[in-house]
Design an enzyme around this catalytic site. Sequence first.
Site, PDB file in Angstrom:
ATOM      1  N   LYS A  39      21.326 -39.798   8.309  1.00 55.69           N
ATOM      2  CA  LYS A  39      21.463 -39.333   6.925  1.00 55.69           C
ATOM      3  C   LYS A  39      22.900 -39.461   6.416  1.00 55.69           C
ATOM      4  O   LYS A  39      23.125 -39.819   5.268  1.00 55.69           O
ATOM      5  CB  LYS A  39      21.062 -37.852   6.817  1.00 55.69           C
ATOM      6  N   ASP A  77      19.055 -36.435  13.016  1.00 51.54           N
ATOM      7  CA  ASP A  77      19.809 -37.586  13.549  1.00 51.54           C
ATOM      8  C   ASP A  77      19.243 -38.922  13.091  1.00 51.54           C
ATOM      9  O   ASP A  77      19.344 -39.919  13.801  1.00 51.54           O
ATOM     10  CB  ASP A  77      19.844 -37.576  15.098  1.00 51.54           C
ATOM     11  N   GLN A 103      19.383 -31.741   9.665  1.00 54.92           N
ATOM     12  CA  GLN A 103      18.181 -31.734  10.533  1.00 54.92           C
ATOM     13  C   GLN A 103      17.063 -32.604   9.922  1.00 54.92           C
ATOM     14  O   GLN A 103      17.341 -33.449   9.095  1.00 54.92           O
ATOM     15  CB  GLN A 103      17.686 -30.309  10.796  1.00 54.92           C
ATOM     16  N   GLY A 131      25.602 -32.425  12.567  1.00 53.79           N
ATOM     17  CA  GLY A 131      26.882 -33.087  12.794  1.00 53.79           C
ATOM     18  C   GLY A 131      26.834 -34.498  12.280  1.00 53.79           C
ATOM     19  O   GLY A 131      25.825 -35.172  12.411  1.00 53.79           O
ATOM     20  N   HIS A 132      27.901 -34.905  11.629  1.00 48.65           N
ATOM     21  CA  HIS A 132      28.001 -36.320  11.300  1.00 48.65           C
ATOM     22  C   HIS A 132      29.442 -36.753  11.469  1.00 48.65           C
ATOM     23  O   HIS A 132      30.368 -35.953  11.367  1.00 48.65           O
ATOM     24  CB  HIS A 132      27.463 -36.628   9.897  1.00 48.65           C
TER      25      HIS A 132
HETATM   26  P1  IMP Z   1      19.004 -24.744  16.542  1.00 47.50           P
HETATM   27  O1  IMP Z   1      18.961 -25.308  15.165  1.00 47.50           O
HETATM   28  O2  IMP Z   1      20.379 -24.817  17.173  1.00 47.50           O
HETATM   29  O3  IMP Z   1      18.400 -23.381  16.644  1.00 47.50           O
HETATM   30  O4  IMP Z   1      18.097 -25.681  17.470  1.00 47.50           O
HETATM   31  C1  IMP Z   1      16.693 -25.745  17.333  1.00 47.50           C
HETATM   32  C2  IMP Z   1      16.180 -27.147  17.596  1.00 47.50           C
HETATM   33  O5  IMP Z   1      16.624 -28.016  16.569  1.00 47.50           O
HETATM   34  C3  IMP Z   1      16.678 -27.765  18.904  1.00 47.50           C
HETATM   35  O6  IMP Z   1      15.679 -28.613  19.405  1.00 47.50           O
HETATM   36  C4  IMP Z   1      17.862 -28.608  18.456  1.00 47.50           C
HETATM   37  O7  IMP Z   1      18.135 -29.675  19.344  1.00 47.50           O
HETATM   38  C5  IMP Z   1      17.350 -29.102  17.121  1.00 47.50           C
HETATM   39  N1  IMP Z   1      18.435 -29.434  16.184  1.00 47.50           N
HETATM   40  C6  IMP Z   1      19.184 -28.582  15.467  1.00 47.50           C
HETATM   41  N2  IMP Z   1      20.064 -29.249  14.709  1.00 47.50           N
HETATM   42  C7  IMP Z   1      19.858 -30.548  14.939  1.00 47.50           C
HETATM   43  C8  IMP Z   1      20.438 -31.744  14.417  1.00 47.50           C
HETATM   44  O8  IMP Z   1      21.348 -31.734  13.577  1.00 47.50           O
HETATM   45  N3  IMP Z   1      19.926 -32.905  14.900  1.00 47.50           N
HETATM   46  C9  IMP Z   1      18.923 -32.948  15.805  1.00 47.50           C
HETATM   47  N4  IMP Z   1      18.346 -31.866  16.316  1.00 47.50           N
HETATM   48  C10 IMP Z   1      18.811 -30.679  15.881  1.00 47.50           C
END
Ligand code: IMP
Length: 462
Positions: free
Chosen positions: A18, A15, A257, A42-43
């Site tokens: 990007k 977040d 991420q 997500g964007h």
């Molecule tokens: P997962 O990727 O859904 O397994 O989540 C694992 C961790 O990564 C959690 O803390 C999520 O909140 C974080 N996370 C996953 N994708 C994003 C993203 O696009 N932005 C911010 N945090 C993310």
Amino acid sequence: MPQESEAVIGAEWGDEGKGKIVDYLAENADVVARFSGGDNAGHSVTAGGRELKLHLIPSGVLHPNVISVIGSEVVVNPLTLIQEIEHLREQNVDIDPARFLVDRHATLIMPWHRMRDALQEAARSGKGGKIGTTGRGIGPSYSDRTARIGLTVNDLLAGDFEQRVIDELGRQEKIVRQMQGEPLVSEIIGQLHDAGDRGELLDILERSITKQPFDKEQILADLDRARSILSPFITNTVPFVRDTVMKNGRVLFEGAQGVLLDLTHGTLPFVTSSHPGVAGITVGFGIHRDQLKRVVGVIKAFQTRVGEGPMPTEQQEKIAERLRGTGANPWDEFGTTTGRPRRVGWLDGPLTRYGASIGGATSLAVTKLDILAGMGDIPFCVGYKVGGIVYKEPPTMDVHFLNDAEPIYELQPGWEMPQGGVKTPNDIPENARRYLERVEDFVGLPVTIASFGADREATILL
Ligand code: IMP
């Protein structure tokens, strides 16, 4: 050596903004390639005057001359993908096989992955170790890939596709049944009921403890629809992307991420299951850092995190509310995928330096400098104190160490936004410039892009 391709990666916890930087750089790209993660990212993009939230499709699709690619290391939920294609088509955004490619080797995210994600979180939450995942099935689909099971995009093209899905469904029912053994799941269902929660998580957990947790007919029908929509886009993207890079085409690798969520180098277990830095590009496309002109590590002027895990500079109450915003603005700090309020804090120099370095960044983009305006002096974390010892670098990403880390701050003089905003380098307030210089100096990389607002013109090349 090729000269023209570049990458945009998140150097923090995701977040960082990007999408905005990718959108900016995509104008000059031939190809925009997404290399890791799934629909946990997500964007927001604006198409046909409407704001759309994209999770999988690279924002390059909005540029008519750009070819958008979803690479082999991305985990693809076919239903999310077709939904995005349909939304974009409704807005008259042309999604045609000459301009959009999906790698045939990518792993599919199926309903059982989301169920296993929910079950794992439920089991962990009772023991105080919930990760706070996005619930999109990311961990279980990547685990299937490393365990060498599961369906790939390729299976959608197979003549015996139905049989492959039925076989996999049988295997996954067994895995889910083993996981239901936890009495905890029923307890958590009870707690969610008591809390009046009718959310999707409760539905998934309830279904998981029934005799047939998956609706075979529905899954087959959904996948059949997905395969008819997706088939024209499926290909082996690696030779195409590699050739483009090697022939001096302009490929922009779009990260998802952030490096502090890296499976190996992040704050395990509070991480995602992929490699958000340059390592992910190498795995997904066989392209290495020395084949890239530059790698832009994106950071925010302050720090945010979604989900659980250590965050040494986290702030609460008034400062947190000020940094986060109320949710009234699209740029306020609420998750694009889950809507969760993000945790917020001051910029953490040592973690940023670590993220940028492990991720392979060669320069920095700093976003949301406008949000810090008007806040008075700005604390910038330059080290930690743990057990009376001062650390200038995090010696480990161990969560216990980082939980105990007491940040050492240096106060940077604050700034106000000029009337009319910042649209050229000359408009940058003197103290904001000093803040950027301090970040450059501390992280050891030049800041080449700075953003002072949501508008495109507020993104400044330095
Ligand atoms: P997962 O990727 O859904 O397994 O989540 C694992 C961790 O990564 C959690 O803390 C999520 O909140 C974080 N996370 C996953 N994708 C994003 C993203 O696009 N932005 C911010 N945090 C993310």
